[in-house]
Design an enzyme around this catalytic site. Structure first.
Site, PDB file in Angstrom:
ATOM      1  CG  ASP A 466      67.722  -4.003   3.639  1.00 19.28           C
ATOM      2  OD1 ASP A 466      67.707  -5.201   3.346  1.00 19.28           O
ATOM      3  OD2 ASP A 466      67.101  -3.122   3.012  1.00 19.28           O
ATOM      4  NE  ARG A 468      65.327  -5.410   1.387  1.00 20.56           N
ATOM      5  CZ  ARG A 468      64.623  -4.376   0.945  1.00 20.56           C
ATOM      6  NH1 ARG A 468      63.778  -4.539  -0.051  1.00 20.56           N
ATOM      7  NH2 ARG A 468      64.750  -3.182   1.486  1.00 20.56           N
TER       8      ARG A 468
HETATM    9  N1  LIG Z   1      62.402  -5.962   9.128  1.00 21.84           N
HETATM   10  C1  LIG Z   1      61.499  -5.169   8.544  1.00 21.84           C
HETATM   11  N2  LIG Z   1      61.198  -5.423   7.261  1.00 21.84           N
HETATM   12  C2  LIG Z   1      60.302  -4.633   6.658  1.00 21.84           C
HETATM   13  C3  LIG Z   1      59.665  -3.563   7.332  1.00 21.84           C
HETATM   14  N3  LIG Z   1      58.828  -2.972   6.445  1.00 21.84           N
HETATM   15  C4  LIG Z   1      58.939  -3.643   5.284  1.00 21.84           C
HETATM   16  N4  LIG Z   1      59.811  -4.652   5.407  1.00 21.84           N
HETATM   17  C5  LIG Z   1      60.310  -5.596   4.398  1.00 21.84           C
HETATM   18  O1  LIG Z   1      61.039  -4.835   3.463  1.00 21.84           O
HETATM   19  C6  LIG Z   1      60.915  -5.389   2.171  1.00 21.84           C
HETATM   20  C7  LIG Z   1      60.311  -4.344   1.267  1.00 21.84           C
HETATM   21  O2  LIG Z   1      61.149  -3.279   1.284  1.00 21.84           O
HETATM   22  P1  LIG Z   1      60.679  -1.811   1.292  1.00 21.84           P
HETATM   23  O3  LIG Z   1      61.560  -1.135   2.312  1.00 21.84           O
HETATM   24  O4  LIG Z   1      59.203  -1.659   1.458  1.00 21.84           O
HETATM   25  O5  LIG Z   1      61.003  -1.266  -0.158  1.00 21.84           O
HETATM   26  P2  LIG Z   1      62.251  -1.567  -1.057  1.00 21.84           P
HETATM   27  O6  LIG Z   1      62.093  -2.957  -1.599  1.00 21.84           O
HETATM   28  O7  LIG Z   1      63.508  -1.288  -0.313  1.00 21.84           O
HETATM   29  O8  LIG Z   1      62.113  -0.469  -2.190  1.00 21.84           O
HETATM   30  P3  LIG Z   1      61.017  -0.285  -3.311  1.00 21.84           P
HETATM   31  O9  LIG Z   1      61.512  -1.040  -4.495  1.00 21.84           O
HETATM   32  O10 LIG Z   1      60.972   1.165  -3.544  1.00 21.84           O
HETATM   33  O11 LIG Z   1      59.714  -0.853  -2.800  1.00 21.84           O
HETATM   34  C8  LIG Z   1      60.073  -6.598   2.313  1.00 21.84           C
HETATM   35  O12 LIG Z   1      60.960  -7.696   2.459  1.00 21.84           O
HETATM   36  C9  LIG Z   1      59.298  -6.343   3.600  1.00 21.84           C
HETATM   37  O13 LIG Z   1      58.909  -7.548   4.223  1.00 21.84           O
HETATM   38  C10 LIG Z   1      60.018  -3.341   8.678  1.00 21.84           C
HETATM   39  O14 LIG Z   1      59.540  -2.449   9.314  1.00 21.84           O
HETATM   40  N5  LIG Z   1      60.931  -4.170   9.241  1.00 21.84           N
END
Ligand SMILES: Nc1nc2c(ncn2[C@@H]2O[C@H](COP(=O)(O)OP(=O)(O)OP(=O)(O)O)[C@@H](O)[C@H]2O)c(=O)[nH]1
Ligand SMILES: [Zn+2]
Length: 555
Positions: A466, A468
Site C-alpha cells: 500500500d 496511500r
Molecule cells: N493494488 C491494489 N489496489 C486495490 C486492490 N483492491 C482495492 N484496491 C485499491 O484500494 C483502495 C481501496 O482500499 P480498500 O483496501 O478497499 O479499503 P480501505 O480504503 O483501506 O478501507 P475502508 O475505508 O474500510 O474502505 C482503492 O485505491 C482501490 O483502488 C488490489 O487488489 N490491489
C-alpha cells in the site's frame, strides 16, 4: 467570506515583520513599475541588491565545470552537475535553444540557485498567523513570476503536462493571465487555528481557495497567482440513491434529497410519443407509457471542493519521520530528475507535486463542520475507478458499495440535523496505479485467490502492499475545521489511526454491512480483518476464504 476569515486572511490583525514587509514592498514596487521586457525586469531586480537568502550558499564557493557541492539537509554531500562555467556570482545553468523555442525565450534556464543575482522569492512562511504574513504560493515560470517564484513544481498537479502540450501547440499563451471574475466560493470554508499550524496542514495550501482575493495585490502587480482549491455547489445524481428512496431506506426531504425535476423529461417524452404516433410505429400501450408521468428519481444537494496538493517539504518529511534532504533526493530521483530545484533550491520549502488531489463532498450546512454540537459523519474514500465508476467485478473489492454506503450515511446524518462529508482521494489502486492493480488481479486469479495471500500478491509485484500513506490524509479535515467525528464509515485502521493521531477523535466506526459485500469480496474483507481492519466479526482460518478463479467466471 466571513468577517473572521477576512480579518485573518487579510492579516489586518497581525502586521508583518519589518524585514519581510520591506522585501515584499521592494519586489512589488519593482513589479508594478516594470513595463515590458525581461531584460529591464532583471536589471531592476539586480539593482535591489538583496542579500542571498540561503545559509547553504555561502559555503559553496564558485560553481565549477564539474558541478557544485550542495550540502544536503541531512549533512551528506550531493552533487548537482549542471553548471556550465565557473563564475564569481552564481548564474542560472542554461542552454540556448537553437530552434523550436516555441512561445519561450531562446535561453532555457535549467535551474536556479538561492542567492543568485536577480532571484528574489516572495517570502512564503508556512503556518504564519495571517495570509499576509504567510504569503502567496508562486510556482509559475511566467515571465513576471520566474524571479520571484517561491515554490518548486507546477500548478494543476498531473494536468500541468496537458498545459505544456497546449503551449507546445501554440494553443495557450504560457503567459496567459486568468480572469477570476465570479470564481469565488459560493459557500464559506473559513479560517480555523489549524491554518496557522505548520504541523497540522503540510500537504495543501489552506488559503488555496482564497488566493485570488487575499493575494490580489500580487496578482495586480503581475505575479501569476493561482488558486489550488476551488469550491462550488451542485446536485449529484446516483441511481443507488433513486433505489434507496424507492425502497424506503432514504427519504426525500426537499433540502438535501430533492426530487429530480421531470418537466423537461416529460416534455421530451411527449414529443417523442407524438413523433412515433405520426410514424404509426408504436402500439397504443407504449404510447400511453410515454405520455404518463415519469419518475426521474432524486438528486442530492452538495457543496464541494476540489483540492490540489501543495507540499511544505519540512512538514512532509517530519510526518514520515525522514530528513528533508532524503525526501528531496527521493522526489528528484523518482520523477526522472524532473525538478532539479528540489536539490538546488533548499531555500524553497514548498513543492507542487505532479499527482492527483482530492474532492470533498459536503451534505448539509458547511458551517456545521466546525460546530461541535452538530453530528458529523465522514467517509474517506480512495479511488477505485474500475469499481466506483464501472462496477467492474474483476475488482473483487468493496469500493463502490462502501462509497455508496458512505454517501447514504452522510446524507442521513445531514437529514438528522448534522453534516455529512465524503472525501474522494485520487489514490488509484492503493496509490500503486491501475496498471499494477490489474497485474495483481491476474496473479490472484491464476495463482489461487485466497485471503491468506491477498496482500502478499500486491507486495510481490509492487514491492509494497500500500502506498496511500494516510499520514497526509487528515490535512483536509483540519482545513475544513473538523473537531471530532461522530460516525466514521471505514474499517481501515490506517485511516483511523492517522486521524486520531492528528488530534481528531473518532466516536464510532462503521464497517460495510454484510449484505453489501459482493460475492468475490469476502477474500478482501477477511484479509483486511486479519490485518487489523475494524470489524465486529473475526476470522480464524484465512486460507478457507477463497475467491473465484477465471475458470469459475463466464467469459
Ligand atoms: N493494488 C491494489 N489496489 C486495490 C486492490 N483492491 C482495492 N484496491 C485499491 O484500494 C483502495 C481501496 O482500499 P480498500 O483496501 O478497499 O479499503 P480501505 O480504503 O483501506 O478501507 P475502508 O475505508 O474500510 O474502505 C482503492 O485505491 C482501490 O483502488 C488490489 O487488489 N490491489
Ligand atoms: Zn476497488
Amino acid at each position: 467570506m466571513c468577517a473572521q476569515c477576512t480579518t485573518k486572511a487579510n492579516g489586518a490583525a497581525q502586521p508583518q515583520p519589518p524585514a519581510t514587509e520591506q522585501l515584499l514592498a521592494a519586489i512589488l514596487t519593482e513589479l508594478q513599475s516594470m513595463k515590458a521586457t525581461q531584460a529591464s525586469f532583471e536589471q531592476k531586480l539586480e539593482s535591489l541588491a538583496l542579500p542571498p537568502t540561503s545559509p547553504h550558499f555561502s559555503a559553496l564557493g564558485s560553481p565549477s565545470t564539474s558541478g557544485i557541492n550542495l550540502p544536503a539537509l541531512d549533512g551528506s554531500p550531493i552533487i548537482t552537475p549542471f553548471v556550465s562555467k565557473p563564475s564569481e556570482t552564481p548564474k542560472s545553468p542554461s542552454i540556448v535553444a537553437k530552434k523550436d523555442a516555441g512561445p519561450y525565450s531562446q535561453r532555457v534556464i535549467l535551474t536556479t540557485y538561492p542567492g543568485q543575482v536577480g532571484i528574489h522569492p516572495i517570502p512564503l512562511k508556512w503556518g504564519a498567523p495571517s495570509s499576509a504574513e504567510r504569503g502567496p504560493v508562486v510556482a509559475s515560470r511566467h515571465v513576471n513570476s520566474l524571479k520571484v517564484r517561491n515554490a518548486i513544481g507546477a500548478h494543476s498537479g498531473s494536468y500541468s503536462i496537458y498545459r505544456a502540450l497546449a503551449a507546445a501547440q501554440g494553443l495557450i499563451d504560457p503567459n496567459h493571465r486568468p480572469d477570476y471574475t465570479n470564481t469565488e466560493p459560493p459557500v464559506d470554508i473559513t479560517w480555523n487555528p489549524s491554518w496557522d499550524d505548520k504541523t497540522k496542514i503540510v500537504s495543501i495550501d489552506p488559503y488555496g481557495h482564497l488566493a485570488p482575493q487575499v493575494f490580489k495585490s500580487f496578482f495586480d502587480a503581475g505575479v501569476d497567482i493561482r488558486p489550488t482549491i476551488s469550491v462550488t455547489k451542485a446536485h449529484i445524481k446516483l441511481i443507488d440513491m433513486d433505489e434507496a428512496v424507492r425502497s424506503g431506506s432514504l427519504e426525500v426531504d426537499g433540502k438535501i434529497v430533492v426530487k429530480t425535476p421531470t418537466e423537461w423529461i416529460n416534455a421530451n417524452r411527449a414529443a417523442s410519443a407524438e413523433a412515433k404516433s405520426a410514424r404509426a410505429e408504436d402500439d397504443a400501450a407504449s404510447k400511453q407509457t410515454l405520455y404518463s408521468n415519469f419518475d426521474a428519481g432524486v438528486e442530492l444537494n452538495v457543496s464541494k471542493a476540489a483540492l490540489e496538493p501543495v507540499w511544505y517539504l519540512p512538514g512532509i518529511a517530519e510526518r514520515f519521520g525522514i530528513t528533508e534532504g532524503a525526501l528531496r533526493r527521493s522526489l528528484f530521483e523518482d520523477t526522472g530528475g524532473m525538478y532539479p530545484e528540489l536539490l538546488t533550491r533548499h531555500d524553497l520549502k514548498t513543492f507542487l507535486p505532479p499527482i492527483g488531489g482530492m474532492t470533498v463532498y459536503i451534505f448539509g450546512p458547511v458551517e456545521y463542520i466546525h460546530d461541535e454540537t452538530k453530528e458529523l459523519t465522514l467517509r474517506i474514500h480512495d479511488e477505485c475507478n474500475g469499481s466506483d465508476v464501472f462496477g467492474s467485478d474483476i475488482c473483487t473489492c468493496t469500493c463502490r458499495p462502501y462509497l455508496i454506503f458512505g454517501i447514504e450515511e452522510a446524507v442521513k446524518c445531514a437529514q438528522r440535523g448534522g453534516v455529512g462529508i465524503v472525501i474522494y482521494f485520487r489514490k488509484e489502486g492503493r496509490a500503486l496505479g491501475e496498471v499494477t492493480k490489474y497485474l495483481v488481479y491476474n496473479a490472484r486469479k491464476r495463482g489461487g485467490d485466497n485471503a491468506a495471500d491477498y496482500f502478499r500478491r500486491t507486495e510481490d509485484i509492487a514491492g509494497v502492499k500500500d502506498m496511500r500513506f494516510q499520514a497526509l490524509m487528515p490535512d483536509v479535515l483540519h482545513w475544513l475545521g473538523i473537531k471530532k467525528i461522530d460516525n466514521m464509515i471505514s474499517m481501515s485502521d490506517l485511516k483511523h489511526d492517522a486521524i486520531v493521531n492528528s488530534g481528531i477523535p473518532i466516536h464510532k466506526r462503521y464497517e460495510i454491512p454484510e449484505d453489501l459485500i459482493p460475492p468475490d469480496s469476502r477474500v478482501e474483507i477477511d484479509a483486511k480483518i486479519a490485518a487489523g481492519y475494524f470489524s465486529t466479526t473475526s476470522v480464524t482460518d484465512l486460507s478457507k476464504t477463497a475467491g473465484r478463479l477465471w475458470e469459475d467466471l463466464q467469459h
